[in-house]
Design an enzyme around this catalytic site. Structure first.
Site, mmCIF file in Angstrom:
data_model
loop_
_atom_site.group_PDB
_atom_site.id
_atom_site.type_symbol
_atom_site.label_atom_id
_atom_site.label_comp_id
_atom_site.label_asym_id
_atom_site.label_seq_id
_atom_site.Cartn_x
_atom_site.Cartn_y
_atom_site.Cartn_z
ATOM 1 N N GLN A 32 0.813 -1.217 0.000
ATOM 2 C CA GLN A 32 0.000 0.000 0.000
ATOM 3 C C GLN A 32 0.841 1.259 0.000
ATOM 4 O OE1 GLN A 32 -1.327 0.731 4.464
ATOM 5 N NE2 GLN A 32 -1.555 -1.456 3.951
ATOM 6 N N ARG B 297 -4.158 0.562 -2.252
ATOM 7 C CA ARG B 297 -3.525 -0.755 -2.257
ATOM 8 C C ARG B 297 -3.120 -1.168 -3.670
ATOM 9 N NH1 ARG B 297 -7.868 -0.571 1.127
ATOM 10 N NH2 ARG B 297 -7.414 -0.969 3.339
ATOM 11 N N GLU C 97 3.154 7.631 8.923
ATOM 12 C CA GLU C 97 3.167 6.708 10.058
ATOM 13 C C GLU C 97 4.580 6.277 10.398
ATOM 14 O OE1 GLU C 97 0.444 3.906 8.272
ATOM 15 O OE2 GLU C 97 2.055 2.509 7.805
ATOM 16 N N HIS D 96 4.771 0.210 0.733
ATOM 17 C CA HIS D 96 5.248 -0.566 1.869
ATOM 18 C C HIS D 96 4.251 -1.669 2.212
ATOM 19 C CE1 HIS D 96 2.641 2.536 3.646
ATOM 20 N NE2 HIS D 96 2.381 1.663 4.605
#
Length: 409
Positions: A96, A288, A133, A269
């Site tokens: 994704q 995705r 993130e 990743h």
């Protein structure tokens, strides 16, 4: 400060044992993938205050500036801008990418204008926010992150000796890197499903053979052997999925406990296995490219992906004042740090103009509030967490490891 009561999300890729063992609970037999700590509307934490348990979302909504502080509200609005998680992967997550802030705003506005329901399976943008993130390993943690050098990817594919992959090898060796990676990823994701499934099957068999021949156990295994082992494993979990070939274009990285990866916008990743602490901007926007039964929007994905090859930057905590070890990232929605507290030592006061979530990941710690204000103390064992409103001070004693999540404004 308040102890948090958190929700476990039972996604299929989750471990059946890692989170229960971490929390000191018996396994349920079902996958337990993520423990959420924060105020995401999908599974907000609860805390005990006068009148009983209350959702953190409601507590913040009732007094945004009192809970979050004026700086956080000015920067991000009346909501907690980060979500903290304990993540336990037993099988691979989807391959994704996440959009940047402007892409998220445009994508969300477009889907809203077209009337695509927010809960529709084909919806790409659930909100108008970006989703940077950070994953910090608590155990050895395997993942895929960013593109390999094009020539390295070409060598890996060439060694499989699969006829259908040879045109990709030629492109990767002849074209400028970014163009080559874009062309090959596009070709893989838009290939005829039956043809690519056959290619994946042949590539998986060859990968298993090469991995077995080279040996993949221990630290001495070559990077190539590990890449082939990953390919074979992905094909086992997702037979025929074009994401198996796409994954061979990416770097494989193993984090040791305490090491971390920061994943910014457009970086492809996938997490493969392991237990870690994850923190992210409070968003649910994911595009995705494979390794999933969920919706894949290839044109939109290719618009978002950044075709920038290179080694992933593994982060290690940087020592700061008072024993705080920080994971430095280039965004403001969150900051993650940790304290390793020795017996008899104390840290603090942990005081911020922004809200904090404190998570104990080892041993036990005791949080003490400001006695002059009549505040008490709270003991945390491994897996337990606490919410601290903006402007409150906390001193910490005990023997253990404490992660601190807050806002970086």
């Amino acid at each position: 400060m308040d102890r948090l009561i958190n929700t476990v999300r039972p996604y299929a890729w989750g471990s059946t044992t890692a989170i229960p063992e971490f929390l000191g609970r018996p396994p349920s037999g079902e996958p337990q993938a993520e423990l959420w700590m924060g105020a995401h509307p999908g599974a907000p934490s609860k805390l005990g205050r006068a009148g009983g348990e209350q959702a953190l979302t409601g507590v913040i909504a009732a007094d945004p500036e009192g809970e979050l502080g004026p700086q956080t509200v000015r920067a991000f609005g009346p909501r907690l801008p980060f979500l903290l998680k304990l993540l336990a992967a037993a099988s691979p997550l989807s391959l994704q990418v996440h959009p940047d802030l402007e892409q998220a705003r445009q994508g969300f506005a477009d889907e809203e204008a077209r009337g695509v329901p927010v809960n529709a399976p084909e919806r790409n943008y659930k909100d108008a926010n970006h989703k940077p993130e950070l994953i910090c390993a608590l155990t050895d943690f395997d993942g895929l992150c960013g593109f390999r050098r094009a020539t390295e990817a070409a060598d890996l594919l060439a060694a499989l000796d699969v006829d259908a992959l040879k045109p990709y090898v030629d492109i990767l060796r002849a074209s400028p890197e970014s163009e080559a990676l874009r062309e090959v990823l596009t070709a893989v994701l838009t290939a005829d499903p039956e043809e690519i499934a056959g290619t994946v099957e042949k590539a998986a068999r060859a990968s298993a053979r090469l991995a077995a021949g080279a040996g993949t156990d221990g630290a001495d295994a070559s990077a190539e052997a590990r890449a082939y082992a990953v390919c074979a494993s992905l094909a086992h979990h997702y037979p025929g999925d074009p994401g198996v070939i796409a994954a061979m274009l990416l770097n494989h990285v193993t984090l040791r406990p305490g090491e971390a990866l920061y994943l910014g916008a457009g970086v492809p990743h996938a997490y493969l296995s392991g237990l870690g602490v994850e923190i992210m901007a409070n968003s649910d926007n994911v595009l995705r490219s494979g390794l999933t039964p969920k919706h894949v929007d290839v044109p939109e994905l290719l618009r978002i992906v950044r075709f920038e090859p290179g080694e992933p930057a593994v982060l290690r905590p940087e020592a700061g004042p008072g024993g705080e070890e920080r994971y430095e990232v280039p965004i403001d929605e969150f900051r993650l740090s940790r304290f390793v507290i020795a017996p008899g030592a104390a840290v603090g006061p942990l005081e911020a103009l922004t809200p904090q979530i404190l998570l104990c990941t080892g041993g036990h710690v005791v949080l003490r509030g400001d006695a002059s204000r009549g505040e008490g103390q709270l003991a945390l064992e491994r897996g337990q967490s606490a919410y601290v409103p903006a402007g409150e001070r906390v001193d910490v004693t005990g023997e253990g490891t404490l992660f601190r999540a807050t806002v970086a404004v």
